[in-house]
Scaffold this active site. Structure first.
Site, PDB file in Angstrom:
ATOM      1  N   ILE A 157      47.641  40.198  27.428  1.00 53.17           N
ATOM      2  CA  ILE A 157      46.385  40.870  27.067  1.00 53.17           C
ATOM      3  C   ILE A 157      46.666  42.190  26.351  1.00 53.17           C
ATOM      4  O   ILE A 157      46.053  42.497  25.325  1.00 53.17           O
ATOM      5  CB  ILE A 157      45.519  41.090  28.327  1.00 53.17           C
ATOM      6  CG1 ILE A 157      45.131  39.734  28.942  1.00 53.17           C
ATOM      7  CG2 ILE A 157      44.268  41.899  28.003  1.00 53.17           C
ATOM      8  CD1 ILE A 157      44.506  39.811  30.323  1.00 53.17           C
ATOM      9  N   SER A 235      41.654  45.499  34.048  1.00 51.26           N
ATOM     10  CA  SER A 235      42.707  44.742  34.747  1.00 51.26           C
ATOM     11  C   SER A 235      42.373  44.508  36.213  1.00 51.26           C
ATOM     12  O   SER A 235      41.933  43.425  36.579  1.00 51.26           O
ATOM     13  CB  SER A 235      44.048  45.449  34.604  1.00 51.26           C
ATOM     14  OG  SER A 235      44.678  44.987  33.450  1.00 51.26           O
ATOM     15  N   ARG A 236      42.596  45.491  37.039  1.00 55.37           N
ATOM     16  CA  ARG A 236      42.248  45.387  38.457  1.00 55.37           C
ATOM     17  C   ARG A 236      41.773  46.769  38.910  1.00 55.37           C
ATOM     18  O   ARG A 236      42.365  47.797  38.533  1.00 55.37           O
ATOM     19  CB  ARG A 236      43.438  44.947  39.303  1.00 55.37           C
ATOM     20  CG  ARG A 236      43.744  43.456  39.220  1.00 55.37           C
ATOM     21  CD  ARG A 236      42.624  42.574  39.795  1.00 55.37           C
ATOM     22  NE  ARG A 236      42.904  41.159  39.699  1.00 55.37           N
ATOM     23  CZ  ARG A 236      42.516  40.373  38.692  1.00 55.37           C
ATOM     24  NH1 ARG A 236      41.837  40.884  37.684  1.00 55.37           N
ATOM     25  NH2 ARG A 236      42.795  39.076  38.704  1.00 55.37           N
ATOM     26  N   ASP A 260      35.656  47.190  33.860  1.00 52.67           N
ATOM     27  CA  ASP A 260      35.201  45.828  34.151  1.00 52.67           C
ATOM     28  C   ASP A 260      35.577  45.457  35.582  1.00 52.67           C
ATOM     29  O   ASP A 260      35.214  44.385  36.060  1.00 52.67           O
ATOM     30  CB  ASP A 260      35.842  44.839  33.171  1.00 52.67           C
ATOM     31  CG  ASP A 260      35.297  43.425  33.355  1.00 52.67           C
ATOM     32  OD1 ASP A 260      34.055  43.280  33.338  1.00 52.67           O
ATOM     33  OD2 ASP A 260      36.081  42.482  33.532  1.00 52.67           O
ATOM     34  N   GLU A 265      35.241  46.163  44.493  1.00 56.85           N
ATOM     35  CA  GLU A 265      34.285  45.228  43.873  1.00 56.85           C
ATOM     36  C   GLU A 265      33.996  43.991  44.722  1.00 56.85           C
ATOM     37  O   GLU A 265      32.992  43.306  44.508  1.00 56.85           O
ATOM     38  CB  GLU A 265      34.784  44.780  42.494  1.00 56.85           C
ATOM     39  CG  GLU A 265      35.998  43.851  42.551  1.00 56.85           C
ATOM     40  CD  GLU A 265      36.463  43.394  41.163  1.00 56.85           C
ATOM     41  OE1 GLU A 265      36.592  44.249  40.270  1.00 56.85           O
ATOM     42  OE2 GLU A 265      36.699  42.186  40.995  1.00 56.85           O
ATOM     43  N   HIS A 297      33.257  42.474  36.218  1.00 59.04           N
ATOM     44  CA  HIS A 297      34.400  41.554  36.110  1.00 59.04           C
ATOM     45  C   HIS A 297      34.045  40.335  35.253  1.00 59.04           C
ATOM     46  O   HIS A 297      34.172  39.186  35.694  1.00 59.04           O
ATOM     47  CB  HIS A 297      34.869  41.107  37.509  1.00 59.04           C
ATOM     48  CG  HIS A 297      36.333  40.776  37.548  1.00 59.04           C
ATOM     49  ND1 HIS A 297      37.163  41.179  38.558  1.00 59.04           N
ATOM     50  CD2 HIS A 297      37.126  40.086  36.685  1.00 59.04           C
ATOM     51  CE1 HIS A 297      38.393  40.739  38.331  1.00 59.04           C
ATOM     52  NE2 HIS A 297      38.387  40.077  37.184  1.00 59.04           N
TER      53      HIS A 297
HETATM   54  P1  NAI Z   1      50.935  39.582  31.852  1.00 58.86           P
HETATM   55  O1  NAI Z   1      51.702  39.185  33.060  1.00 58.86           O
HETATM   56  O2  NAI Z   1      51.081  38.804  30.599  1.00 58.86           O
HETATM   57  O3  NAI Z   1      51.271  41.122  31.503  1.00 58.86           O
HETATM   58  C1  NAI Z   1      51.370  42.128  32.445  1.00 58.86           C
HETATM   59  C2  NAI Z   1      52.323  43.158  31.879  1.00 58.86           C
HETATM   60  O4  NAI Z   1      52.312  44.274  32.778  1.00 58.86           O
HETATM   61  C3  NAI Z   1      53.770  42.674  31.778  1.00 58.86           C
HETATM   62  O5  NAI Z   1      54.276  42.906  30.477  1.00 58.86           O
HETATM   63  C4  NAI Z   1      54.505  43.486  32.823  1.00 58.86           C
HETATM   64  O6  NAI Z   1      55.846  43.781  32.452  1.00 58.86           O
HETATM   65  C5  NAI Z   1      53.645  44.742  32.841  1.00 58.86           C
HETATM   66  N1  NAI Z   1      53.850  45.563  34.031  1.00 58.86           N
HETATM   67  C6  NAI Z   1      54.188  45.183  35.275  1.00 58.86           C
HETATM   68  N2  NAI Z   1      54.307  46.268  36.072  1.00 58.86           N
HETATM   69  C7  NAI Z   1      54.047  47.342  35.295  1.00 58.86           C
HETATM   70  C8  NAI Z   1      54.028  48.743  35.530  1.00 58.86           C
HETATM   71  N3  NAI Z   1      54.317  49.233  36.737  1.00 58.86           N
HETATM   72  N4  NAI Z   1      53.707  49.556  34.512  1.00 58.86           N
HETATM   73  C9  NAI Z   1      53.440  49.058  33.274  1.00 58.86           C
HETATM   74  N5  NAI Z   1      53.449  47.743  32.998  1.00 58.86           N
HETATM   75  C10 NAI Z   1      53.753  46.912  33.991  1.00 58.86           C
HETATM   76  O7  NAI Z   1      49.421  39.652  32.320  1.00 58.86           O
HETATM   77  P2  NAI Z   1      48.111  39.588  31.415  1.00 58.86           P
HETATM   78  O8  NAI Z   1      47.718  38.165  31.240  1.00 58.86           O
HETATM   79  O9  NAI Z   1      48.294  40.435  30.218  1.00 58.86           O
HETATM   80  O10 NAI Z   1      47.048  40.245  32.400  1.00 58.86           O
HETATM   81  C11 NAI Z   1      47.119  41.602  32.771  1.00 58.86           C
HETATM   82  C12 NAI Z   1      46.163  41.832  33.918  1.00 58.86           C
HETATM   83  O11 NAI Z   1      44.832  41.677  33.463  1.00 58.86           O
HETATM   84  C13 NAI Z   1      46.274  40.796  35.059  1.00 58.86           C
HETATM   85  O12 NAI Z   1      47.288  41.140  35.974  1.00 58.86           O
HETATM   86  C14 NAI Z   1      44.931  40.856  35.684  1.00 58.86           C
HETATM   87  O13 NAI Z   1      44.956  41.791  36.734  1.00 58.86           O
HETATM   88  C15 NAI Z   1      44.026  41.379  34.565  1.00 58.86           C
HETATM   89  N6  NAI Z   1      43.019  40.390  34.167  1.00 58.86           N
HETATM   90  C16 NAI Z   1      41.703  40.754  34.206  1.00 58.86           C
HETATM   91  C17 NAI Z   1      40.716  39.863  33.849  1.00 58.86           C
HETATM   92  C18 NAI Z   1      39.272  40.230  33.823  1.00 58.86           C
HETATM   93  O14 NAI Z   1      38.416  39.354  33.725  1.00 58.86           O
HETATM   94  N7  NAI Z   1      38.917  41.497  33.912  1.00 58.86           N
HETATM   95  C19 NAI Z   1      41.063  38.491  33.465  1.00 58.86           C
HETATM   96  C20 NAI Z   1      42.483  38.229  33.390  1.00 58.86           C
HETATM   97  C21 NAI Z   1      43.412  39.152  33.756  1.00 58.86           C
END
Ligand code: NAI
Length: 336
Positions: A157, A235-236, A260, A265, A297
């Protein structure tokens, strides 16, 4: 498989049923509206798997109940897994699978929506025009072109968001323990967190919630940011210490906040509470600021993402059953 699907909304049932028929998965799906908690876990009796969403409680007690009932698989229909006790699942021999990537575009584009709405005060303008108030006072925005955007977490993302912001003429700063060439190819620069806080006009969070990232954005972090920074979190919720964000808004340090997700939540989002009194004073305070936009969300909620989530969730279960094809399992190794 016999699958107990929890926290079901009509749209979940629609997409999962369609995927089950279209993909010839042939699972036996039982839909429950209630969230999965230790109290509702007995509903999974007679099922091989549970299918859960982001605010279901998959803590140790729930997992122990499920294990006791003979449930062997937890299929998360989400990418985030912070609601799941992976150590306990591993100890009990439960398989946990998820949907690692369904549409990074959905979430990245929603992040952009929050930014544009906040910057150009669309939420306020919409209300004004409905009242025949065409005054522009208070609606002043800024050019996004040439601004510096700090992206924390450059996974699926975060990288799409970086591409979008690069397209709008922004300079990209990034922080991630695992740098991506895609960011540097955009002219982006990986920097330390303090540097990112200090130099960014806009900061967007795209990391998972882990013990390490819990309250990553706290009072100390906010103090380092530029005056008037725009902070975005899709994200969260618990990445941001909400009370500190409120202090930042009150002092003007945070110029705009787009959320979001919210750390508490679980008791609010995905439900229609419009005839109830909100008991969460922190959340209620957030809603009083003219420069805060909160969505419940919904960043993932596009047709493409829902179809993909349903298909991958059911494929995970089908492939587990047949022992063929990819299963997106997760375990304690994901905790870093
Ligand atoms: P992803 O796994 O592809 O990317 C997460 C990135 O965060 C990775 O590159 C990882 O190295 C990095 N990371 C891990 N620990 C870290 C730290 N301490 N500091 C900085 N970077 C760090 O995950 P993706 O698909 O990009 O999703 C990211 C987040 O988005 C998910 O974990 C989820 O919580 C959130 N999300 C929210 C949604 C929504 O509807 N609001 C829907 C889908 C995901």
């Amino acid at each position: 498989m016999r699958v107990a699907v929890f926290a079901t909304k009509p749209y979940d049932e629609r997409y999962l049923t369609a995927a089950n028929e279209r993909g010839e998965h042939g699972h036996d799906l039982t839909f429950f509206e209630t969230r999965l908690t230790s109290a509702t876990a007995p509903l999974a009796d007679g099922h091989d798997a549970v299918c859960a969403f982001v605010n279901d409680d998959l803590g140790a007690t729930t997992l122990q109940h499920l294990h006791h009932l003979g449930v062997s698989t937890v299929a998360l229909r989400a990418s985030g897994f912070n609601n799941t006790d992976l150590l306990t699942a591993d100890r009990l021999g439960l398989t946990v699978c998820r949907v690692p990537a369904y549409s990074p575009y959905a979430v990245a584009e929603h992040t952009l929506s929050l930014l544009l709405a906040l910057n150009r005060k669309i939420h306020r303008a919409w209300n004004r025009v409905r009242e025949h108030n065409f005054a522009l006072n208070g609606l002043l925005g800024f050019d996004i072109n040439d601004k510096t955007v700090g992206i924390i977490g450059t996974g699926q993302i975060g990288r799409v968001f970086a591409r979008i912001m690069h397209g709008l003429g922004c300079h990209i700063l990034a922080y991630d323990p695992y740098p991506s060439d895609e960011i540097t190819a955009l002219g982006g620069e990986y920097v330390g967190l303090s540097d990112l806080f200090r130099r960014s006009d806009i900061i967007s969070l795209h990391t998972p919630l882990t013990p390490e990232t819990y309250h990553l954005i706290n009072g100390l972090a906010i103090a380092q940011m530029k005056d008037g920074v725009v902070l975005l979190n899709t994200s969260r919720g618990a990445l941001v210490e909400t009370v500190s964000a409120i202090e930042g808004l009150k002092s003007g340090k945070i110029g705009a906040l787009g959320l979001d997700v919210y750390e508490e939540e679980g008791d609010l989002f995905f439900e229609d509470l419009s005839d109830q009194v909100l008991r969460d004073d922190v959340f209620s305070r957030l809603l009083t600021f003219p420069n805060v936009v909160v969505t419940g969300h919904q960043a993932f909620f596009t047709d493409e993402a829902m179809a993909h989530i349903a298909e991958t969730t059911l494929s995970n279960l089908s492939n587990l059953e047949t022992g063929e094809g990819e299963v997106h399992t997760i375990g304690p190794e994901m905790l870093g």
